[in-house]
Motif scaffolding. Structure first.
Motif, PDB file in Angstrom:
ATOM      1  N   PHE A   1       2.433  48.757  19.134  1.00  0.00           N
ATOM      2  CA  PHE A   1       2.782  47.609  19.803  1.00  0.00           C
ATOM      3  C   PHE A   1       3.838  46.779  19.275  1.00  0.00           C
ATOM      4  CE2 PHE A   1      -1.715  49.095  21.436  1.00  0.00           C
ATOM      5  CZ  PHE A   1      -1.498  48.517  22.687  1.00  0.00           C
ATOM      6  N   SER A   2       4.484  47.103  18.018  1.00  0.00           N
ATOM      7  CA  SER A   2       5.315  46.414  17.244  1.00  0.00           C
ATOM      8  C   SER A   2       6.480  45.995  18.110  1.00  0.00           C
ATOM      9  CB  SER A   2       5.687  47.110  16.011  1.00  0.00           C
ATOM     10  OG  SER A   2       4.890  46.740  15.061  1.00  0.00           O
ATOM     11  N   LYS A   3       7.141  46.681  18.855  1.00  0.00           N
ATOM     12  CA  LYS A   3       8.320  46.645  19.437  1.00  0.00           C
ATOM     13  C   LYS A   3       7.965  46.472  20.900  1.00  0.00           C
ATOM     14  CE  LYS A   3       9.617  47.386  15.661  1.00  0.00           C
ATOM     15  NZ  LYS A   3      10.405  48.204  14.820  1.00  0.00           N
TER      16      LYS A   3
ATOM     17  N   ALA B   1       7.718  54.924  18.708  1.00  0.00           N
ATOM     18  CA  ALA B   1       7.576  53.610  18.614  1.00  0.00           C
ATOM     19  C   ALA B   1       8.423  52.706  19.623  1.00  0.00           C
ATOM     20  CB  ALA B   1       7.692  53.153  17.113  1.00  0.00           C
ATOM     21  N   TYR B   2       9.515  53.350  19.915  1.00  0.00           N
ATOM     22  CA  TYR B   2      10.569  52.802  20.912  1.00  0.00           C
ATOM     23  C   TYR B   2      10.427  53.173  22.253  1.00  0.00           C
ATOM     24  CZ  TYR B   2      12.132  51.245  16.274  1.00  0.00           C
ATOM     25  OH  TYR B   2      12.094  50.874  15.100  1.00  0.00           O
ATOM     26  N   TYR B   3       9.219  53.727  22.628  1.00  0.00           N
ATOM     27  CA  TYR B   3       9.362  54.346  24.122  1.00  0.00           C
ATOM     28  C   TYR B   3       9.662  53.391  25.106  1.00  0.00           C
ATOM     29  CZ  TYR B   3       5.026  52.400  25.601  1.00  0.00           C
ATOM     30  OH  TYR B   3       4.072  51.579  25.996  1.00  0.00           O
TER      31      TYR B   3
ATOM     32  N   GLY C   1      14.909  52.499  -4.095  1.00  0.00           N
ATOM     33  CA  GLY C   1      13.656  51.813  -3.570  1.00  0.00           C
ATOM     34  C   GLY C   1      13.788  52.033  -2.069  1.00  0.00           C
ATOM     35  N   TYR C   2      12.672  51.061  -1.407  1.00  0.00           N
ATOM     36  CA  TYR C   2      12.519  51.284  -0.076  1.00  0.00           C
ATOM     37  C   TYR C   2      13.637  50.536   0.630  1.00  0.00           C
ATOM     38  CZ  TYR C   2      10.746  51.287   4.576  1.00  0.00           C
ATOM     39  OH  TYR C   2      10.692  51.411   6.087  1.00  0.00           O
ATOM     40  N   LEU C   3      14.245  51.036   1.635  1.00  0.00           N
ATOM     41  CA  LEU C   3      15.677  50.638   2.039  1.00  0.00           C
ATOM     42  C   LEU C   3      15.739  49.310   2.367  1.00  0.00           C
ATOM     43  CD1 LEU C   3      18.686  51.313   3.297  1.00  0.00           C
ATOM     44  CD2 LEU C   3      17.365  51.920   5.404  1.00  0.00           C
TER      45      LEU C   3
ATOM     46  N   ALA D   1      16.969  59.439   9.617  1.00  0.00           N
ATOM     47  CA  ALA D   1      15.655  59.237  10.155  1.00  0.00           C
ATOM     48  C   ALA D   1      14.780  58.086   9.352  1.00  0.00           C
ATOM     49  CB  ALA D   1      14.769  60.371   9.842  1.00  0.00           C
ATOM     50  N   TYR D   2      13.890  57.477  10.150  1.00  0.00           N
ATOM     51  CA  TYR D   2      13.289  56.274   9.398  1.00  0.00           C
ATOM     52  C   TYR D   2      12.951  56.887   8.124  1.00  0.00           C
ATOM     53  CZ  TYR D   2       9.343  52.954   9.500  1.00  0.00           C
ATOM     54  OH  TYR D   2       8.260  52.009   9.230  1.00  0.00           O
ATOM     55  N   PRO D   3      13.275  56.153   7.205  1.00  0.00           N
ATOM     56  CA  PRO D   3      12.784  56.469   5.620  1.00  0.00           C
ATOM     57  C   PRO D   3      11.561  56.853   5.336  1.00  0.00           C
ATOM     58  CG  PRO D   3      14.107  54.382   5.768  1.00  0.00           C
ATOM     59  CD  PRO D   3      13.828  54.611   7.200  1.00  0.00           C
TER      60      PRO D   3
HETATM   61  N1  PGU Z   1       8.312  53.915  13.332  1.00  0.00           N
HETATM   62  C1  PGU Z   1       9.646  53.663  13.584  1.00  0.00           C
HETATM   63  C2  PGU Z   1      10.584  54.816  14.147  1.00  0.00           C
HETATM   64  C3  PGU Z   1      10.132  52.520  13.234  1.00  0.00           C
HETATM   65  O1  PGU Z   1      11.394  52.435  13.275  1.00  0.00           O
HETATM   66  C4  PGU Z   1       9.387  51.586  12.632  1.00  0.00           C
HETATM   67  C5  PGU Z   1       9.804  50.049  11.962  1.00  0.00           C
HETATM   68  C6  PGU Z   1       7.840  51.835  12.565  1.00  0.00           C
HETATM   69  C7  PGU Z   1       7.779  52.986  13.059  1.00  0.00           C
HETATM   70  C8  PGU Z   1       6.816  50.702  11.987  1.00  0.00           C
HETATM   71  O2  PGU Z   1       6.175  50.519  13.335  1.00  0.00           O
HETATM   72  P1  PGU Z   1       4.761  49.526  13.011  1.00  0.00           P
HETATM   73  O3  PGU Z   1       3.841  49.844  14.072  1.00  0.00           O
HETATM   74  O4  PGU Z   1       5.128  48.197  12.932  1.00  0.00           O
HETATM   75  O5  PGU Z   1       4.100  49.787  11.565  1.00  0.00           O
HETATM   76  N2  PGU Z   1      11.044  50.130  11.592  1.00  0.00           N
HETATM   77  C9  PGU Z   1      11.713  49.059  11.335  1.00  0.00           C
HETATM   78  C10 PGU Z   1      10.880  48.060  10.507  1.00  0.00           C
HETATM   79  C11 PGU Z   1      11.110  48.437   8.772  1.00  0.00           C
HETATM   80  C12 PGU Z   1      10.024  48.967   8.389  1.00  0.00           C
HETATM   81  O6  PGU Z   1       9.750  49.280   7.150  1.00  0.00           O
HETATM   82  O7  PGU Z   1       9.017  49.538   9.113  1.00  0.00           O
HETATM   83  C13 PGU Z   1      13.214  49.319  10.976  1.00  0.00           C
HETATM   84  O8  PGU Z   1      14.264  48.468  10.983  1.00  0.00           O
HETATM   85  O9  PGU Z   1      13.691  50.345  10.863  1.00  0.00           O
END
Ligand code: PGU
Length: 408
Positions: A245-247, A215-217, A14-16, A128-130
């Motif tokens: 813009f999330s983070k 996304a974390y720049y 499942g998704y992490l 990596a981000y899953p």
């Molecule tokens: N890219 C990366 C590398 C991320 O870590 C995350 C969020 C996103 C994109 C998502 O950005 P949005 O613009 O908000 O769509 N990662 C978080 C949240 C978990 C998830 O499922 O996105 C994390 O904890 O890794």
């Protein structure tokens, strides 16, 4: 009867993050009085800042009037916001027409897969981000699961302490789609100019395209580190950048992101990638919320930049507190290694002799603190746990107090 997209059959887990949330819920059911603190998912907690909030609420008021109302906008985004992003964040590195506004980076990562289809080869940093791998599995580009825990169609690029968290690129086959994230989720490492130059050079020589997730720049504090891939000469010919813009501004719930697809970027047949991306964004997307886009505009003017810098600094200060705790004698005495450079919201922590999910459970049980198990980010994440700094200060302080008591 219709057959199931076999990509779903190929998914091995499942998704992490829902998986993490499930363990938290189960623990809470058995221990209803436990005050659980999350240092798990990277979800922002601090309020939207005043200048940005005002821009959005003023706009909502306008929407209540006949003159100020607007419905669908351009699918690619408000031209004022595309222009502002190009000018403020990319200067002469990208133009307004190359910036596409979206509902967030995760959604763009999903849509990007439609450009290259199921026959594309994939390479990812490991860990990596899953979403890069799971998304590729769903569209069929990752193939079937292999016995070693990965997927047959994915080239994993181990990023470990031994290689300074920058991978050996020579294992990437020609014509591969390379997902690359810097500052990295989950290791927290921001690649240097020299490293990114190597990546771009490799991509150009081998016909690869880089999907660069930055996304974390906004967490980068070391001024010598690139904040966009386009600071690297040649990147416009081989890289798409995805951002959010999330983070940056706490828009995890508001939802706003952008992508940059340079005009020079082409497929092997010479066709423009930007042309197809424009088609995808206009056909499979209907524009980001106009309210959110007003917030995005405010986030990028002088007052907004002041506010978001302070907001990100707040989270970075949380990370420093956590770093202090996790490097204290209780941890260092047990051989725990903390990887953190001060340019990201994540601390990547190695617990020798532990499996990631086991140490996750132990921290949840003994400290009532939720983390994210490193193995969920890829095979090279085993033995690690990711700590996120997106909590309220008082929660982070309390979590640090509890972690001091972890029996290692
Ligand atoms: N890219 C990366 C590398 C991320 O870590 C995350 C969020 C996103 C994109 C998502 O950005 P949005 O613009 O908000 O769509 N990662 C978080 C949240 C978990 C998830 O499922 O996105 C994390 O904890 O890794």
């Amino acid at each position: 009867m219709l057959t199931r997209n076999e990509g779903f059959e190929n998914l091995t887990a499942g998704y992490l993050f829902p998986e993490v949330a499930k363990r938290r819920r189960e623990y809470q059911q058995v221990h209803p009085d436990a005050k659980i603190i999350s240092l798990g998912i990277g979800n922002t907690t601090e309020p939207i800042t005043p200048h940005i909030a005002k821009a959005m609420s003023d706009y909502i008021q306008k929407l209540t009037t006949k003159e100020g109302y607007s419905g669908y906008g351009d699918e690619q985004g408000l031209s004022a916001l595309r222009k502002k992003i190009a000018e403020v964040l990319y200067k002469d590195m990208a133009t307004e027409d190359e910036v596409f506004i979206s509902d967030g980076a995760k959604c763009d990562i999903a849509r990007i897969q439609t450009l290259f289809g199921r026959n594309s080869k994939i390479a990812v940093q490991d860990p990596a981000y899953p979403v890069y791998v799971d998304g590729s599995v769903i569209v069929g580009a990752a193939g079937k699961a292999s016995p070693d825990g990965g997927y047959e169609g994915v080239t994993y690029l181990p990023c470990t302490a031994e290689n300074d968290f920058f991978p050996d690129l020579s294992v990437i086959k020609p014509d591969t789609l390379i997902y690359f994230c810097s500052p990295n989720n989950p290791t927290g490492v921001a690649s240097t100019r020299e490293q990114l130059a190597k990546l771009v050079d490799y991509a150009l020589k081998n016909g690869c395209i880089i999907i660069y997730d930055s996304a974390y720049y906004s967490f980068i504090r070391n001024a010598s580190l690139p904040r966009t891939i386009y600071e690297i000469p040649g990147a416009r010919k081989c890289a798409i950048e995805i951002n959010s813009f999330s983070k940056l501004a706490g828009f995890t719930g508001i939802r706003l992101g952008w992508s940059v697809v340079p005009s020079e970027l082409t497929y092997s047949d010479g066709v423009s990638v930007k042309q197809d991306w424009n088609r995808v964004m206009t056909t499979l997307f209907n524009g980001a919320s106009n309210i959110a886009q007003q917030g995005g505009l405010a986030a990028l003017d002088d007052e907004g930049i002041k506010e978001t810098t302070a907001l990100v600094n707040y989270y970075l200060d949380n990370a420093k507190l956590m770093q202090k705790t996790l490097t204290s004698s209780n941890f260092s005495g047990a051989g725990v290694k903390v990887y953190y450079t001060g340019d990201s919201p994540y601390l990547w922590v190695y617990f020798p002799g532990w499996k990631s999910w086991d140490i996750f459970d132990k921290i949840l049980n003994e400290c009532n603190v939720v983390t994210t198990p490193g193995s969920g980010f890829g095979p090279s994440g085993e033995g690690y746990v990711r700590f996120s700094c997106f909590g309220h200060r008082s929660d982070v302080e309390e979590a640090c107090r509890r972690l001091q008591g972890l029996k290692l």
